[in-house]
Motif scaffolding. Structure first.
Motif, PDB file in Angstrom:
ATOM      1  N   SER A  43      32.121  34.259  32.835  1.00  0.00           N
ATOM      2  CA  SER A  43      31.461  34.049  34.278  1.00  0.00           C
ATOM      3  C   SER A  43      31.972  32.056  34.986  1.00  0.00           C
ATOM      4  O   SER A  43      32.857  32.548  35.626  1.00  0.00           O
ATOM      5  N   ASP A 163      32.853  40.360  38.569  1.00  0.00           N
ATOM      6  CA  ASP A 163      32.080  39.812  37.766  1.00  0.00           C
ATOM      7  C   ASP A 163      31.423  40.731  36.990  1.00  0.00           C
ATOM      8  O   ASP A 163      30.135  40.366  38.312  1.00  0.00           O
ATOM      9  N   GLU A 164      30.987  41.315  35.968  1.00  0.00           N
ATOM     10  CA  GLU A 164      29.950  42.127  35.868  1.00  0.00           C
ATOM     11  C   GLU A 164      29.605  43.074  36.684  1.00  0.00           C
ATOM     12  O   GLU A 164      28.533  42.815  37.343  1.00  0.00           O
TER      13      GLU A 164
END
Ligand code: ATP
Ligand code: MG
Lengths: 243, 216
Positions: A43, A163-164
């Motif tokens: 991240s 991000d995820e």
């Protein structure tokens, strides 16, 4: 010249070094899947790319513009780099349409009526044109995440960071969001995504980057890297996530 | 001479209530302006500005309102700036209201998750654009009940202006009592008038809260 050049980047929070000497080149149209254990700095790397975090050493250059040059207008730069977060981060007080049109109208001076058309187009690309006047809390998690993607797309970015984005969703909703990414991959959008979806990374990733302890530990073509890991750490990681 | 408590006294009390209202409005406007500035400084990215606002709030909140009033009324006169009571009171209340409203509104701004700011900056919005379009509209919801609560306190606290010669509601009641010797009647009416000022405010605040919750 690559669209995104990350050269020898080091990022620290006080005494904690989170990224160490990270280098990565991303060409236009590539889809990079970043994988790695929790806390490995995935991240943080994405946040450094669009300047949400500063770096202590190295360079990040996007389409010839250096992110960490004090003379760079970060706001201009961010209009060209979309980022979608795990938690959607839609604006709850604004309609879906206004969520999407806010930035184009405010930062680019696009007229309200044209912006609505822009929003409609962006929503079509994520299959949600019928939700244009809904509010975020009237949508499922998957729909909210698709709106967040549409919001970024409406800025017509050169590069998208994810991000995820499916981690907060159950499998069914994950599927609908991944289909949107597949669709985007066909349009030639350059994407860097942090993901736990190994299947998606294998099928659509042009490259897989494995991060470990704040370093790019191993990288290569998706199928090879996931199929025949060269390092023990990646092998351990893959065993853990696949079994 | 002691006279009967009559309609004329009621009339005087109601007339004095106008001053209470005027003081409250002035204090709320002045305090509101100072409060907005302090709240925004507290969430700004520039550390010295944050410290300044923090210090301001701490110092003012730690000072009795009465002391602020004296400071502006007598203090300014001593340094060669004789001011009308009206101005002194307006200044003192603005300084005082600014600290409390600033703190309330800072809390409201900070109640909005950091991720909302982040989503704004990721879309290329500036600090002020994020505030204006994303943070403030959400923070207003959080801020309404405590702001009205403070306003109710403010209405009552304007009675302190009597100490520097202002004849507002409470002072008028004292004067009435002195000449009629009927404190019970006078203060019952005063209490009723304060209630009539404060009650609609709290009702309005509830109404706003409900309306906003439906819209959200
Ligand atoms: N604002 C911050 N201040 C201090 N340390 C931080 C901050 N943000 C992240 N870190 C630390 O940096 C390291 C890397 O965090 P990061 O969020 O980049 O990991 P990640 O690979 O994305 O993990 P996950 O898979 O859990 O999301 C962690 O040790 C984390 O505790
Ligand atoms: Mg992470």
């Amino acid at each position: 010249m690559s669209l995104l050049e990350i050269e020898n980047v080091t990022k620290t929070y006080d005494a904690l070094t989170v990224l160490t000497d990270v280098s990565l080149l991303v060409e236009t149209g590539e889809i990079i899947a970043i994988i790695g254990r929790s806390g490995s700095g995935k991240s943080t790397l994405l946040r450094c790319i669009n300047g949400l975090e500063s770096i202590q050493a190295g360079r990040i250059v996007i389409d010839g513009v250096e992110v960490n040059d004090p003379g760079t207008d970060l706001r201009k730069l961010r209009q060209q780099v979309g980022i979608v977060f795990q938690g959607f981060n839609l604006f709850p007080h604004l309609s879906v349409c206004r969520n999407i049109t806010l930035a184009p109208t405010v930062t680019k001076g696009i007229a309200e009526a044209d912006a609505r058309e822009l929003a409609r187009e962006a929503l079509v690309s994520v299959g949600l044109e019928d939700k244009i006047d809904a509010y975020p809390d009237q949508l499922s998690g998957g729909q909210q995440q698709r709106v967040a993607i549409a919001r970024s797309l409406a800025m017509q970015p050169k590069l998208m960071l994810f991000d995820e984005i499916t981690s907060a969703l159950d499998p069914e909703l994950t599927g609908e969001v991944l289909r949107v990414l597949e669709e985007m991959s066909r349009t030639g959008m350059t994407m860097v995504l942090v993901t736990h979806e190994m299947g998606f990374a294998r099928r659509f990733g042009s490259r897989v980057v494995f991060m470990h302890e704040g370093r790019v530990w191993e990288q290569g073509p998706a199928a090879d890297t996931l199929g025949k890991p060269k390092t023990k750490e990646l092998e351990t990681f893959l065993n853990a996530v696949l079994h | 001479m002691i006279r009967e408590f009559g309609w004329i006294d009621v009339f005087y009390l109601v007339a004095a209530a106008r001053w209470t209202i005027a003081l409250t409005v002035a204090a709320f406007i002045g305090g509101g302006i100072v409060g907005v500035v302090m709240a925004v400084l507290r969430v700004s990215g520039i550390a010295p500005l944050r410290w300044f606002a923090f210090l301001y709030v701490q110092v003012v909140q730690g000072t009795p309102l009465l002391v602020l009033l004296f400071l502006f009324f007598f203090g300014l006169a001593i340094v060669g700036l004789p001011v009308l009571p009206w101005i002194a009171v307006a200044l003192a209340f603005s300084v005082y209201g600014g600290a409390f409203l600033g703190e309330i509104w800072r809390g409201a701004l900070q109640a909005i998750p950091k991720t909302q700011w982040e989503a704004g900056s990721a879309l290329g919005l500036s600090f002020t654009e994020q505030l204006r379009y994303i943070i403030v509209p959400q923070a207003v919801r959080v801020a309404i009940p405590p702001t009205v609560g403070f306003l109710v306190q403010l209405i009552k606290n304007t009675s302190l202006a009597a100490t520097i010669g202002f004849v507002e509601l409470t002072r008028e009641a004292q004067l009435t009592t002195a000449s009629t010797f009927q404190p019970f009647a006078a203060y019952m009416i005063v209490a009723l008038l304060y209630f009539l000022l404060c009650f609609p405010l709290t009702q309005w605040s509830r109404h706003l809260e409900r309306k906003i919750n439906v819209a959200a």
